[in-house]
Design a protein around this motif. Structure first.
Motif, PDB file in Angstrom:
ATOM      1  N   PRO A 127       0.821  -1.120   0.117  1.00 40.84           N
ATOM      2  CA  PRO A 127      -0.051   0.106  -0.060  1.00 40.84           C
ATOM      3  C   PRO A 127       0.966   1.279  -0.007  1.00 40.84           C
ATOM      4  N   GLU A 128       2.117   1.244  -0.063  1.00 37.57           N
ATOM      5  CA  GLU A 128       3.035   2.329  -0.144  1.00 37.57           C
ATOM      6  C   GLU A 128       2.778   3.082  -1.535  1.00 37.57           C
ATOM      7  N   GLU A 129       2.933   4.422  -1.340  1.00 38.79           N
ATOM      8  CA  GLU A 129       2.704   5.111  -2.630  1.00 38.79           C
ATOM      9  C   GLU A 129       3.610   6.407  -2.626  1.00 38.79           C
ATOM     10  N   PHE A 130       3.814   6.980  -3.690  1.00 41.78           N
ATOM     11  CA  PHE A 130       4.455   8.243  -4.175  1.00 41.78           C
ATOM     12  C   PHE A 130       4.040   9.048  -5.065  1.00 41.78           C
ATOM     13  N   ARG A 131       3.988  10.431  -4.906  1.00 46.64           N
ATOM     14  CA  ARG A 131       3.698  11.390  -5.804  1.00 46.64           C
ATOM     15  C   ARG A 131       4.714  12.464  -6.128  1.00 46.64           C
ATOM     16  N   LEU A 132       4.824  12.865  -7.120  1.00 39.37           N
ATOM     17  CA  LEU A 132       5.950  14.049  -7.358  1.00 39.37           C
ATOM     18  C   LEU A 132       5.276  15.234  -7.306  1.00 39.37           C
ATOM     19  N   GLY A 133       5.950  16.417  -6.629  1.00 38.23           N
ATOM     20  CA  GLY A 133       5.268  17.529  -6.932  1.00 38.23           C
ATOM     21  C   GLY A 133       6.572  18.574  -7.204  1.00 38.23           C
ATOM     22  N   ASP A 134       6.509  19.908  -6.892  1.00 39.77           N
ATOM     23  CA  ASP A 134       7.502  20.789  -7.366  1.00 39.77           C
ATOM     24  C   ASP A 134       8.686  20.776  -6.556  1.00 39.77           C
ATOM     25  N   ARG A 135       9.687  20.005  -7.209  1.00 34.45           N
ATOM     26  CA  ARG A 135      11.172  19.740  -6.659  1.00 34.45           C
ATOM     27  C   ARG A 135      10.956  19.104  -5.043  1.00 34.45           C
ATOM     28  N   ALA A 136       9.739  17.935  -5.218  1.00 32.42           N
ATOM     29  CA  ALA A 136       9.709  17.380  -4.130  1.00 32.42           C
ATOM     30  C   ALA A 136       8.993  15.845  -4.500  1.00 32.42           C
ATOM     31  N   LEU A 137       9.249  15.166  -3.416  1.00 30.24           N
ATOM     32  CA  LEU A 137       8.640  13.746  -3.702  1.00 30.24           C
ATOM     33  C   LEU A 137       7.765  13.562  -2.451  1.00 30.24           C
ATOM     34  N   TYR A 138       6.444  13.078  -2.621  1.00 32.47           N
ATOM     35  CA  TYR A 138       5.610  12.814  -1.410  1.00 32.47           C
ATOM     36  C   TYR A 138       5.705  11.338  -1.278  1.00 32.47           C
ATOM     37  N   LEU A 139       6.067  10.656  -0.051  1.00 29.60           N
ATOM     38  CA  LEU A 139       5.860   9.229   0.124  1.00 29.60           C
ATOM     39  C   LEU A 139       5.081   8.964   1.312  1.00 29.60           C
ATOM     40  N   TYR A 140       4.066   8.142   0.973  1.00 25.03           N
ATOM     41  CA  TYR A 140       3.111   7.470   1.987  1.00 25.03           C
ATOM     42  C   TYR A 140       3.719   6.108   2.285  1.00 25.03           C
ATOM     43  N   ALA A 141       4.306   5.940   3.536  1.00 24.10           N
ATOM     44  CA  ALA A 141       4.518   4.566   4.040  1.00 24.10           C
ATOM     45  C   ALA A 141       4.069   4.174   5.157  1.00 24.10           C
ATOM     46  N   PRO A 142       2.884   3.517   5.040  1.00 19.84           N
ATOM     47  CA  PRO A 142       2.150   3.009   6.343  1.00 19.84           C
ATOM     48  C   PRO A 142       2.937   2.462   7.482  1.00 19.84           C
ATOM     49  N   ASP A 143       3.672   1.776   7.184  1.00 26.76           N
ATOM     50  CA  ASP A 143       4.751   0.941   8.094  1.00 26.76           C
ATOM     51  C   ASP A 143       6.005   1.886   8.736  1.00 26.76           C
ATOM     52  N   GLY A 144       5.979   3.322   8.179  1.00 30.67           N
ATOM     53  CA  GLY A 144       7.117   4.081   8.547  1.00 30.67           C
ATOM     54  C   GLY A 144       8.167   3.929   7.362  1.00 30.67           C
ATOM     55  N   LEU A 145       9.127   4.764   7.636  1.00 32.53           N
ATOM     56  CA  LEU A 145      10.384   5.013   6.563  1.00 32.53           C
ATOM     57  C   LEU A 145      11.274   3.916   6.626  1.00 32.53           C
ATOM     58  N   GLY A 146      11.462   3.419   7.808  1.00 33.30           N
ATOM     59  CA  GLY A 146      12.443   2.592   8.349  1.00 33.30           C
ATOM     60  C   GLY A 146      12.347   1.250   7.575  1.00 33.30           C
ATOM     61  N   ARG A 147      10.898   0.881   7.365  1.00 33.57           N
ATOM     62  CA  ARG A 147      10.499  -0.492   6.883  1.00 33.57           C
ATOM     63  C   ARG A 147       9.833  -0.456   5.599  1.00 33.57           C
ATOM     64  N   SER A 148      10.058   0.779   4.972  1.00 35.33           N
ATOM     65  CA  SER A 148       9.575   0.841   3.616  1.00 35.33           C
ATOM     66  C   SER A 148      10.372   0.409   2.225  1.00 35.33           C
ATOM     67  N   ARG A 149       9.868  -0.550   1.612  1.00 37.06           N
ATOM     68  CA  ARG A 149      10.507  -0.914   0.478  1.00 37.06           C
ATOM     69  C   ARG A 149      10.577  -0.010  -0.480  1.00 37.06           C
ATOM     70  N   LEU A 150       9.680   0.886  -0.582  1.00 41.70           N
ATOM     71  CA  LEU A 150       9.614   1.993  -1.712  1.00 41.70           C
ATOM     72  C   LEU A 150      10.660   2.921  -1.542  1.00 41.70           C
ATOM     73  N   ALA A 151      10.829   3.239  -0.182  1.00 40.43           N
ATOM     74  CA  ALA A 151      11.601   4.364  -0.152  1.00 40.43           C
ATOM     75  C   ALA A 151      12.941   3.875  -0.676  1.00 40.43           C
ATOM     76  N   GLY A 152      13.482   2.687  -0.277  1.00 46.55           N
ATOM     77  CA  GLY A 152      14.790   2.224  -0.880  1.00 46.55           C
ATOM     78  C   GLY A 152      14.888   2.188  -2.285  1.00 46.55           C
ATOM     79  N   ALA A 153      13.602   2.013  -2.941  1.00 49.83           N
ATOM     80  CA  ALA A 153      13.510   1.858  -4.625  1.00 49.83           C
ATOM     81  C   ALA A 153      13.750   3.227  -5.094  1.00 49.83           C
ATOM     82  N   LEU A 154      13.062   4.239  -4.435  1.00 45.26           N
ATOM     83  CA  LEU A 154      13.076   5.554  -4.931  1.00 45.26           C
ATOM     84  C   LEU A 154      14.470   6.155  -4.664  1.00 45.26           C
ATOM     85  N   ALA A 155      15.255   5.693  -3.763  1.00 48.61           N
ATOM     86  CA  ALA A 155      16.410   6.248  -3.330  1.00 48.61           C
ATOM     87  C   ALA A 155      17.669   5.725  -4.062  1.00 48.61           C
TER      88      ALA A 155
END
Length: 182
Positions: A127-155
């Protein structure tokens, strides 16, 4: 005319590396002639007023001063209150309904072409999601950043090549907007 800015320092005071005491950072910024200097948390957030320069030139000045004082390079992104407010207001997720640990903003040094993140398949990370904004990326990580697989993929380095990027949780996003609004 003085403009109030937030400086977002990347990768300091994490795991014992790149130590920048906040009191010393405040003194350094004041020594550069910046006014109303305040810091927020230990993770590299400073608010200040300046009557010269722009976001990019101030970021370069701060980065050079930090390297000279502390002996290591630090990426710095500087944004003014108007931008920080716009980021907060443009959040595509229901921030008021989420815990701050579930919502993050990654600030980029420049505008990002959405094609850069095309290799990241959103369905693989639900259920993690991301959206791009103006020089920014919004990340919804329901279990927090430390457990986010999507955060790792985006980085992944190949996705961020040539960009400076630094992430803040929603509490910090809100607080920096408030502190620069004075």
């Amino acid at each position: 005319m003085t403009t109030t800015y937030a400086a977002l320092l990347r990768g300091i005071n994490v795991g014992g590396a790149k130590k920048v005491p906040m009191a010393e950072l405040r003194t350094l910024l004041e020594g550069l002639g910046l006014t109303g200097v305040r810091t927020h948390l230990q993770s590299g957030n400073a608010v200040f007023g300046a009557d010269r320069g722009d976001e990019e030139s101030l970021a370069a000045e701060l980065s050079a001063a930090i390297e000279q004082r502390f002996g290591f390079g630090v990426g710095v992104i500087v944004r003014d209150h108007r931008y920080l407010r716009a980021v907060r207001e443009a959040c595509p997720f229901p921030a008021a309904e989420l815990e701050a640990r579930q919502l993050h903003v990654t600030y980029f040094s420049e505008a990002v072409d959405p094609a850069r993140f095309a290799p990241v398949e959103p369905a693989e990370f639900r259920p993690e999601e991301f959206r791009l904004g103006d020089r920014a990326l919004y990340l919804y990580a329901p279990d927090g950043l430390g457990r986010s697989r999507l955060a790792g993929a985006l980085a992944r380095p190949r996705l961020l090549k040539g960009l400076l990027a630094t992430t803040r949780n929603w509490n910090t996003v809100v607080k920096l907007e408030e502190l620069t609004g004075v």
